[in-house]
Design a protein around this motif. Sequence first.
Motif, PDB file in Angstrom:
ATOM      1  N   SER A  18      -3.710  -5.005  13.942  1.00 17.07           N
ATOM      2  CA  SER A  18      -2.480  -4.230  13.744  1.00 17.07           C
ATOM      3  C   SER A  18      -2.490  -3.349  12.499  1.00 17.07           C
ATOM      4  CB  SER A  18      -1.289  -5.194  13.659  1.00 17.07           C
ATOM      5  OG  SER A  18      -1.469  -6.115  12.606  1.00 17.07           O
ATOM      6  N   GLY A  19      -3.643  -3.282  11.830  1.00 16.72           N
ATOM      7  CA  GLY A  19      -3.709  -2.535  10.577  1.00 16.72           C
ATOM      8  C   GLY A  19      -3.414  -1.059  10.717  1.00 16.72           C
ATOM      9  N   VAL A  20      -4.108  -0.387  11.649  1.00 13.48           N
ATOM     10  CA  VAL A  20      -3.933   1.058  11.803  1.00 13.48           C
ATOM     11  C   VAL A  20      -2.489   1.379  12.187  1.00 13.48           C
ATOM     12  CG1 VAL A  20      -4.618   3.085  13.117  1.00 13.48           C
ATOM     13  CG2 VAL A  20      -6.347   1.403  12.429  1.00 13.48           C
ATOM     14  N   LYS A  21      -1.955   0.623  13.131  1.00 13.67           N
ATOM     15  CA  LYS A  21      -0.579   0.862  13.568  1.00 13.67           C
ATOM     16  C   LYS A  21       0.400   0.652  12.425  1.00 13.67           C
ATOM     17  CE  LYS A  21       1.393  -2.214  16.255  1.00 13.67           C
ATOM     18  NZ  LYS A  21       1.738  -2.985  17.470  1.00 13.67           N
ATOM     19  N   PHE A  22       0.229  -0.439  11.675  1.00 22.57           N
ATOM     20  CA  PHE A  22       1.168  -0.730  10.601  1.00 22.57           C
ATOM     21  C   PHE A  22       0.998   0.198   9.411  1.00 22.57           C
ATOM     22  CE2 PHE A  22       4.210  -4.207  10.667  1.00 22.57           C
ATOM     23  CZ  PHE A  22       4.033  -4.661  11.952  1.00 22.57           C
ATOM     24  N   LEU A  23      -0.242   0.612   9.136  1.00 20.72           N
ATOM     25  CA  LEU A  23      -0.430   1.567   8.049  1.00 20.72           C
ATOM     26  C   LEU A  23       0.241   2.892   8.386  1.00 20.72           C
ATOM     27  CD1 LEU A  23      -4.133   0.929   6.950  1.00 20.72           C
ATOM     28  CD2 LEU A  23      -2.049   0.440   5.668  1.00 20.72           C
ATOM     29  N   SER A  24       0.136   3.313   9.639  1.00 17.18           N
ATOM     30  CA  SER A  24       0.817   4.529  10.079  1.00 17.18           C
ATOM     31  C   SER A  24       2.329   4.336   9.994  1.00 17.18           C
ATOM     32  CB  SER A  24       0.413   4.874  11.518  1.00 17.18           C
ATOM     33  OG  SER A  24      -0.966   5.078  11.619  1.00 17.18           O
ATOM     34  N   LEU A  51       0.830  -1.206   0.000  1.00 15.60           N
ATOM     35  CA  LEU A  51       0.000   0.000   0.000  1.00 15.60           C
ATOM     36  C   LEU A  51       0.865   1.257   0.000  1.00 15.60           C
ATOM     37  CD1 LEU A  51      -2.807  -1.070   2.510  1.00 15.60           C
ATOM     38  CD2 LEU A  51      -3.043  -0.692   0.046  1.00 15.60           C
ATOM     39  N   THR A  52       1.984   1.219   0.715  1.00 10.84           N
ATOM     40  CA  THR A  52       2.913   2.348   0.701  1.00 10.84           C
ATOM     41  C   THR A  52       3.470   2.561  -0.701  1.00 10.84           C
ATOM     42  OG1 THR A  52       3.546   1.903   3.001  1.00 10.84           O
ATOM     43  CG2 THR A  52       5.015   3.308   1.719  1.00 10.84           C
ATOM     44  N   LEU A  76       7.464   8.128   3.853  1.00 14.14           N
ATOM     45  CA  LEU A  76       7.822   9.544   3.865  1.00 14.14           C
ATOM     46  C   LEU A  76       9.311   9.717   4.132  1.00 14.14           C
ATOM     47  CD1 LEU A  76       6.952  12.532   3.831  1.00 14.14           C
ATOM     48  CD2 LEU A  76       6.464  12.329   6.286  1.00 14.14           C
ATOM     49  N   ALA A  77       9.827   8.940   5.091  1.00 12.65           N
ATOM     50  CA  ALA A  77      11.252   9.006   5.412  1.00 12.65           C
ATOM     51  C   ALA A  77      12.100   8.572   4.222  1.00 12.65           C
ATOM     52  CB  ALA A  77      11.555   8.120   6.620  1.00 12.65           C
TER      53      ALA A  77
END
Length: 333
Positions: free
Chosen positions: A306-312, A157-158, A319-320
């Motif tokens: 763990s979706g929200v945490k891993f998506l963040s 997704l990233t 970005l980094a």
Amino acid sequence: MKIKKSQVQGIILVLILSAISQGLAKFLPQVGAEGIAMILGILLGNLIFTNDSYAAGVKWSEKYPIEIGIALLGSTLTFKTIGQLGFQGVFFILVNMALVIGTVFLLGRYVFHVSLKESMLMGAGNAVCGSSAIAAVAPSIKAKDDDRRTAVATVSLTGMLLLLTLPALSQALFGGNNLLKGALVGGTVQSVGQVVGTAALINPNVVTFATLFKLLRVMLLVVVVLSFATIAKKSAEKAGEKSDEKTKIILLPWYLIAFVLLLVLNSLVTLPNAIHELAHQLSSFFGVVNLAAIGLNLKWSVIRKSGVKFLSFGFFVGLAQVVLAVLLIKIFF
């Protein structure tokens, strides 16, 4: 790798979904076959194909085809690739990969509080070549299946987000310099297919440069796998876990050995273009198969956990990656 009767139904489902995804990718090139396969897999696996009769075949499809794809990548590379990029290009990729992996480890430990193995999966996927790298690293560090699937989904997704944003960003930053735009795309985007797709949205010359930068990252896959396997083993020993003989075998799975041998062979005796093209196509298709199977296996419960945490996590890592790549391009070029 032997296929059992109980696996046939699930394998057929994955192959059909993969073929459909490749067809849809012609109309949705910005998303790509890999992204479409994963999204459709998640939807269909949770809404329609929930019967356990598909499970064995889907799990087989998630493991073995991508191993063949990783091995075949070796036949598409030569040591001459390094010469084409020059010293600056090689040093850019080496430093960039090291900084990306270090950033993933720091963010994973101090910001998102994920395990070392989860950080290694994310580091491999982002620094090297997406789902292929995660598939290569996972058995070497004895990662859990759910952690591997979540990492693959997040990294993919990233990569899709970068695919949609980098063409405009590269034009704004580097104007008509195709080499620098290729360095940005090839040095950041996750999977090989996404790199080509992103660069194709810019121009054909960028595709060439981006592919070269990306292939150098792929060539370092073995180094990353062995390094992470060593870190995982030392971490386990420090935690008091017993080591076994299987770890020594997992350090050099067959597909990584085949990858290196094919790379050396293609460097010494250039293989025919027909073989290169076939290897590219099969490797690409097996990548789609891998993501289709992962999508079908990735359940809502795992995503919720763990979706929200891993998506963040994935967003900040992506970005980094872009920020680091831009800074290094300014320094080295």
